[in-house]
Design a protein around this motif. Structure first.
Motif, PDB file in Angstrom:
ATOM      1  N   ALA A 321      -2.206   0.071   6.340  1.00 18.17           N
ATOM      2  CA  ALA A 321      -1.002   0.394   5.563  1.00 18.17           C
ATOM      3  C   ALA A 321      -0.242  -0.891   5.269  1.00 18.17           C
ATOM      4  O   ALA A 321      -0.406  -1.905   5.959  1.00 18.17           O
ATOM      5  CB  ALA A 321      -0.115   1.374   6.333  1.00 18.17           C
ATOM      6  N   VAL A 322       0.603  -0.843   4.256  1.00 13.61           N
ATOM      7  CA  VAL A 322       1.393  -2.017   3.877  1.00 13.61           C
ATOM      8  C   VAL A 322       2.590  -2.130   4.817  1.00 13.61           C
ATOM      9  O   VAL A 322       3.408  -1.209   4.887  1.00 13.61           O
ATOM     10  CB  VAL A 322       1.885  -1.904   2.421  1.00 13.61           C
ATOM     11  N   PRO A 323       2.734  -3.217   5.564  1.00 15.89           N
ATOM     12  CA  PRO A 323       3.918  -3.384   6.417  1.00 15.89           C
ATOM     13  C   PRO A 323       5.191  -3.351   5.579  1.00 15.89           C
ATOM     14  O   PRO A 323       5.236  -3.896   4.469  1.00 15.89           O
ATOM     15  CB  PRO A 323       3.699  -4.767   7.054  1.00 15.89           C
ATOM     16  N   HIS A 324       6.225  -2.715   6.105  1.00 18.50           N
ATOM     17  CA  HIS A 324       7.443  -2.515   5.306  1.00 18.50           C
ATOM     18  C   HIS A 324       8.142  -3.827   4.980  1.00 18.50           C
ATOM     19  O   HIS A 324       8.858  -3.930   3.979  1.00 18.50           O
ATOM     20  CB  HIS A 324       8.408  -1.577   6.036  1.00 18.50           C
ATOM     21  N   ASP A 325       7.956  -4.855   5.817  1.00 19.37           N
ATOM     22  CA  ASP A 325       8.637  -6.125   5.582  1.00 19.37           C
ATOM     23  C   ASP A 325       7.707  -7.190   5.011  1.00 19.37           C
ATOM     24  O   ASP A 325       8.056  -8.372   4.968  1.00 19.37           O
ATOM     25  CB  ASP A 325       9.261  -6.635   6.878  1.00 19.37           C
ATOM     26  N   ALA A 326       6.523  -6.786   4.556  1.00 15.62           N
ATOM     27  CA  ALA A 326       5.554  -7.765   4.052  1.00 15.62           C
ATOM     28  C   ALA A 326       6.036  -8.384   2.746  1.00 15.62           C
ATOM     29  O   ALA A 326       6.521  -7.686   1.855  1.00 15.62           O
ATOM     30  CB  ALA A 326       4.202  -7.095   3.844  1.00 15.62           C
ATOM     31  N   ARG A 327       5.893  -9.687   2.637  1.00 16.95           N
ATOM     32  CA  ARG A 327       6.182 -10.392   1.383  1.00 16.95           C
ATOM     33  C   ARG A 327       4.903 -10.890   0.717  1.00 16.95           C
ATOM     34  O   ARG A 327       4.957 -11.429  -0.391  1.00 16.95           O
ATOM     35  CB  ARG A 327       7.124 -11.564   1.638  1.00 16.95           C
ATOM     36  N   ALA A 328       3.786 -10.756   1.415  1.00 18.72           N
ATOM     37  CA  ALA A 328       2.495 -11.140   0.850  1.00 18.72           C
ATOM     38  C   ALA A 328       1.484 -10.084   1.260  1.00 18.72           C
ATOM     39  O   ALA A 328       1.539  -9.549   2.372  1.00 18.72           O
ATOM     40  CB  ALA A 328       2.075 -12.517   1.340  1.00 18.72           C
ATOM     41  N   LEU A 329       0.558  -9.781   0.358  1.00 24.39           N
ATOM     42  CA  LEU A 329      -0.381  -8.690   0.601  1.00 24.39           C
ATOM     43  C   LEU A 329      -1.692  -8.981  -0.110  1.00 24.39           C
ATOM     44  O   LEU A 329      -1.709  -9.408  -1.266  1.00 24.39           O
ATOM     45  CB  LEU A 329       0.215  -7.372   0.083  1.00 24.39           C
ATOM     46  N   ASN A 330      -2.807  -8.749   0.598  1.00 20.68           N
ATOM     47  CA  ASN A 330      -4.140  -8.800  -0.006  1.00 20.68           C
ATOM     48  C   ASN A 330      -4.680  -7.378  -0.094  1.00 20.68           C
ATOM     49  O   ASN A 330      -4.466  -6.574   0.819  1.00 20.68           O
ATOM     50  CB  ASN A 330      -5.092  -9.648   0.846  1.00 20.68           C
ATOM     51  N   LEU A 331      -5.398  -7.063  -1.161  1.00 24.85           N
ATOM     52  CA  LEU A 331      -5.961  -5.723  -1.289  1.00 24.85           C
ATOM     53  C   LEU A 331      -7.230  -5.750  -2.125  1.00 24.85           C
ATOM     54  O   LEU A 331      -7.428  -6.656  -2.952  1.00 24.85           O
ATOM     55  CB  LEU A 331      -4.950  -4.762  -1.919  1.00 24.85           C
ATOM     56  N   ARG A 332      -8.089  -4.770  -1.868  1.00 22.44           N
ATOM     57  CA  ARG A 332      -9.250  -4.563  -2.729  1.00 22.44           C
ATOM     58  C   ARG A 332      -8.798  -3.834  -3.981  1.00 22.44           C
ATOM     59  O   ARG A 332      -7.941  -2.949  -3.931  1.00 22.44           O
ATOM     60  CB  ARG A 332     -10.317  -3.735  -2.008  1.00 22.44           C
ATOM     61  N   LEU A 333      -9.375  -4.219  -5.096  1.00 20.14           N
ATOM     62  CA  LEU A 333      -9.020  -3.571  -6.353  1.00 20.14           C
ATOM     63  C   LEU A 333      -9.597  -2.163  -6.392  1.00 20.14           C
ATOM     64  O   LEU A 333     -10.820  -1.975  -6.320  1.00 20.14           O
ATOM     65  CB  LEU A 333      -9.547  -4.390  -7.534  1.00 20.14           C
ATOM     66  N   MET A 334      -8.713  -1.187  -6.489  1.00 22.92           N
ATOM     67  CA  MET A 334      -9.095   0.211  -6.637  1.00 22.92           C
ATOM     68  C   MET A 334      -7.846   0.969  -7.067  1.00 22.92           C
ATOM     69  O   MET A 334      -6.719   0.516  -6.810  1.00 22.92           O
ATOM     70  CB  MET A 334      -9.643   0.775  -5.321  1.00 22.92           C
ATOM     71  N   PRO A 335      -7.982   2.089  -7.741  1.00 26.73           N
ATOM     72  CA  PRO A 335      -6.796   2.845  -8.142  1.00 26.73           C
ATOM     73  C   PRO A 335      -6.002   3.292  -6.917  1.00 26.73           C
ATOM     74  O   PRO A 335      -6.548   3.913  -5.999  1.00 26.73           O
ATOM     75  CB  PRO A 335      -7.382   4.043  -8.893  1.00 26.73           C
ATOM     76  N   GLN A 336      -4.721   2.967  -6.885  1.00 27.36           N
ATOM     77  CA  GLN A 336      -3.875   3.347  -5.755  1.00 27.36           C
ATOM     78  C   GLN A 336      -2.415   3.081  -6.105  1.00 27.36           C
ATOM     79  O   GLN A 336      -2.111   2.358  -7.052  1.00 27.36           O
ATOM     80  CB  GLN A 336      -4.261   2.569  -4.496  1.00 27.36           C
ATOM     81  N   ARG A 337      -1.526   3.668  -5.322  1.00 30.02           N
ATOM     82  CA  ARG A 337      -0.091   3.425  -5.451  1.00 30.02           C
ATOM     83  C   ARG A 337       0.459   3.151  -4.058  1.00 30.02           C
ATOM     84  O   ARG A 337       0.061   3.788  -3.079  1.00 30.02           O
ATOM     85  CB  ARG A 337       0.640   4.618  -6.076  1.00 30.02           C
ATOM     86  N   PHE A 338       1.376   2.215  -3.967  1.00 35.37           N
ATOM     87  CA  PHE A 338       1.956   1.876  -2.670  1.00 35.37           C
ATOM     88  C   PHE A 338       3.293   1.178  -2.902  1.00 35.37           C
ATOM     89  O   PHE A 338       3.603   0.737  -4.018  1.00 35.37           O
ATOM     90  CB  PHE A 338       1.011   0.967  -1.868  1.00 35.37           C
ATOM     91  N   TYR A 339       4.081   1.088  -1.839  1.00 35.54           N
ATOM     92  CA  TYR A 339       5.365   0.392  -1.894  1.00 35.54           C
ATOM     93  C   TYR A 339       5.211  -0.989  -1.262  1.00 35.54           C
ATOM     94  O   TYR A 339       4.645  -1.132  -0.176  1.00 35.54           O
ATOM     95  CB  TYR A 339       6.456   1.183  -1.163  1.00 35.54           C
ATOM     96  N   PHE A 340       5.701  -1.972  -1.980  1.00 35.00           N
ATOM     97  CA  PHE A 340       5.617  -3.356  -1.528  1.00 35.00           C
ATOM     98  C   PHE A 340       6.980  -3.992  -1.749  1.00 35.00           C
ATOM     99  O   PHE A 340       7.425  -4.162  -2.885  1.00 35.00           O
ATOM    100  CB  PHE A 340       4.524  -4.090  -2.316  1.00 35.00           C
ATOM    101  N   TRP A 341       7.656  -4.289  -0.638  1.00 36.63           N
ATOM    102  CA  TRP A 341       9.003  -4.876  -0.684  1.00 36.63           C
ATOM    103  C   TRP A 341       9.935  -4.044  -1.580  1.00 36.63           C
ATOM    104  O   TRP A 341      10.566  -4.527  -2.507  1.00 36.63           O
ATOM    105  CB  TRP A 341       8.959  -6.328  -1.157  1.00 36.63           C
TER     106      TRP A 341
END
Length: 599
Positions: A321-341
């Motif tokens: 999962a995306v850490p709530h306080d993350a300012r940098a994130l790596n991910l595999r390209l695939m259809p998705q939705r998430f909250y980032f900062w």
């Protein structure tokens, strides 16, 4: 005991604590190393020497390890990348992280060099003209058979002169062209060690030598003398005397000879001035290379990106999962939705095409893409490598300056000397109270004598680090106002504590402007070759830009180097100066005297 050594040692301990905690010390590893060298050379007395050895042992145990992360056959050789552990077997995720870190470096460098190019793009543009000459001659000389072995450049022959400021081939007035030239200089710097089998740490010295050989070569500076040369006119005059020409003709030749001699002297002075300017430009370019090239070529740190990848199936690299306080994130390209900062980000796919949407903006994510999207409160930087994506949130320039000004406002109070540095004593006592019972004698007025004796920049570093520590403890403890009131009563500094509580509360709850503004009561200036003037209450300061650094001075005082934040104390309070590239914002913090008189 030498004034300031205790504070320097405490500052070193703070920075090593950061290193042990896994975060990069403020000022980077280069700043930490310089501070360590200062302490080593300071002949510390017994108790401080023992404490230094203890701290230094922790530093040595936690120094980051570096590993070459680019295959030998790839070009350019991108030096060293910080990695968590050596992995014996290569994996797609590991390769992706290394390539993304490489792309982050170049992306950041491009943004920084665009600002630098704008600062170089005025006047006679000496740095840009010198860069062009270096690149042209380096390309020409690298094709010669002696290049690979000619480390001292004894066989170098000039192929291209330094262009004139109006050379139509170069388009120096275009900041994008200027930025691209600087980028090319950095790429050549990375490639040099492979071409010459040169130790990486010798990269910048070699480029400096090469630039000086270009400058010192005959013909590097074009002259614009028109008409016959001085020697031609001398021979013509001698011939006129032999042929017994008329006095009028001989006098005309003599006048032309005198005019040509005067013009030659003038051009000699012009060329001497040009050489001096281009010599200074070479030093500014080498300073720029040293600042931005990663170690061991220069002093910069290689970008550290998160070691996990959202969507990876690997147990070693997977992120759930995306850490709530993350300012940098790596991910595999695939259809998705998430909250980032606090921003909802959507990744969509149509066939082999991917897209990114955030805050009503949509962009295609092509292979090798590197772009930025402006959000209300920040910038989102996006980098793609194959099927992997790196996202990074960074404040916009105005937000960065605003945050620095907000931090500097609190620091102005901490550095205010009234009542034996009452605000700084309160902050240090509060910091101690978070850890348990407090010996308030350690924060008595007598304990503040060392603050007044310390160099102002050391005092600022000490106050800033103390403020950072207290901020972290406040964020973990909701009872901080009660603790502050408690230490204020013990130190009899209640009126100061009320002011400090208000300033800390406003700073902790500060939000940067949602647009590219700096807020009220804030001025800014862009520094360049000509000094800029800033009025701060009853004081007038001069800002001078030199060698990619900003120096602040006032009549009769030693200039101080402005890195990102500086507090300049004035009778009315403190002038806060915040720097981002060539832009300097400043705000005067007026500090009202409290009930206790200044001692």
């Amino acid at each position: 005991m030498k004034a300031g050594l205790v504070e320097l040692l405490e500052l070193y301990e703070y920075k090593v604590d950061d290193l042990v905690a896994g975060t990069e010390p403020k000022g980077g590893m280069a700043g930490l190393t310089r501070l360590r060298q200062t302490l080593i050379q300071s002949n510390l007395p017994g108790p401080l020497a023992k404490k230094f050895r203890d701290i230094d042992a922790r530093f040595k145990a936690h120094r980051p390890g570096y590993k070459t992360a680019v295959d030998e056959g790839s070009a350019p050789d991108l030096g060293t990348i910080l990695v968590e552990e050596d992995s014996p077997a290569a994996s797609p995720e590991r390769e992706a992280l290394e390539k993304l870190a490489e792309a982050v470096y170049w992306s950041r460098l491009e943004r920084d060099l665009l600002r630098t190019a704008k600062s170089f793009n005025h006047g006679k543009r000496d740095e840009l003209r010198m860069t062009y000459a270096i690149l042209q001659n380096l390309e020409a000389y690298s094709k010669s058979p002696q290049f690979a072995q000619d480390y001292n450049l004894s066989r170098f022959v000039l192929a291209h002169p330094i262009p004139s400021v109006s050379d139509p081939r170069v388009h120096l007035e275009d900041p994008v062209v200027a930025k691209n030239m600087l980028m090319e200089l950095f790429r050549e710097a990375f490639a040099l060690s492979g071409k010459l089998k040169l130790p990486p740490e010798e990269t910048v010295p070699y480029i400096r030598r090469f630039a000086r050989r270009v400058l010192e070569s005959e013909g590097s500076l074009r002259t614009s003398i028109r008409g016959p040369s001085l020697e031609t006119l001398r021979r013509a005059l001698e011939e006129a005397h032999r042929q017994n020409l008329s006095i009028g003709e001989i006098r005309a030749l003599e006048e032309r000879l005198q005019a040509a001699a005067a013009e030659e002297r003038r051009m000699s002075l012009v060329m001497e001035d040009d050489r001096g300017r281009f010599s200074a430009a070479i030093e500014r370019l080498t300073t720029l290379l040293t600042r931005y090239l990663p170690s061991p070529r220069g002093e910069a740190s290689w970008p550290h990106i998160p070691p996990k990848i959202l969507g990876s199936q690997s147990p070693e690299y997977g992120l759930q999962a995306v850490p709530h306080d993350a300012r940098a994130l790596n991910l595999r390209l695939m259809p998705q939705r998430f909250y980032f900062w606090n921003h909802e980000i959507g990744i969509s796919q149509a066939g082999k095409l991917f897209g990114l949407s955030v805050d009503g903006q949509e962009r295609m994510i092509e292979e090798g893409a590197a772009f930025s999207l402006t959000l209300p409160d920040a910038e989102l930087h996006v980098i793609r490598y194959q099927d992997y994506l790196h996202l990074r949130i960074e404040p916009r320039e105005a937000a960065t300056l605003s945050n620095l000004l907000a931090e500097g406002r609190v620091m102005a109070f901490l550095m205010w000397p009234e009542n034996h540095f009452a605000y700084l004593r309160l902050l240090r006592a509060l910091s101690a109270r978070f850890k348990g019972e407090v010996n308030y004698a350690l924060f008595s007025p007598e304990s503040a004598g060392k603050y007044g004796e310390a160099p102002i920049d050391n005092l600022q570093d000490f106050a800033r680090k103390g403020l950072e520590v207290v901020k972290g403890r406040i964020e973990r403890n909701s009872s901080w106002t009660a603790y502050l009131a408690e230490v204020a009563r013990a130190l009899e500094l209640e009126s100061y504590a009320q002011v400090l509580r208000l300033e800390l509360s406003e700073w902790l709850g500060f939000s940067p402007p949602s647009r590219d503004t700096l807020g009220e009561n804030v001025d800014s200036t862009t520094v360049g070759d000509s000094p800029s003037t800033v009025k701060a209450g009853s004081a007038v300061l001069s800002l001078r830009y030199q060698d990619d650094a900003v120096y602040v001075s006032s009549t009769g005082l030693v200039p101080r180097k402005l890195l990102d934040l500086m507090i300049w104390m004035v009778p009315e309070g403190g002038l806060v100066l915040a720097r981002e590239g060539v832009r300097v914002a400043h705000s005067l913090v007026i500090i009202q005297p409290q009930n206790r008189p200044v001692s």
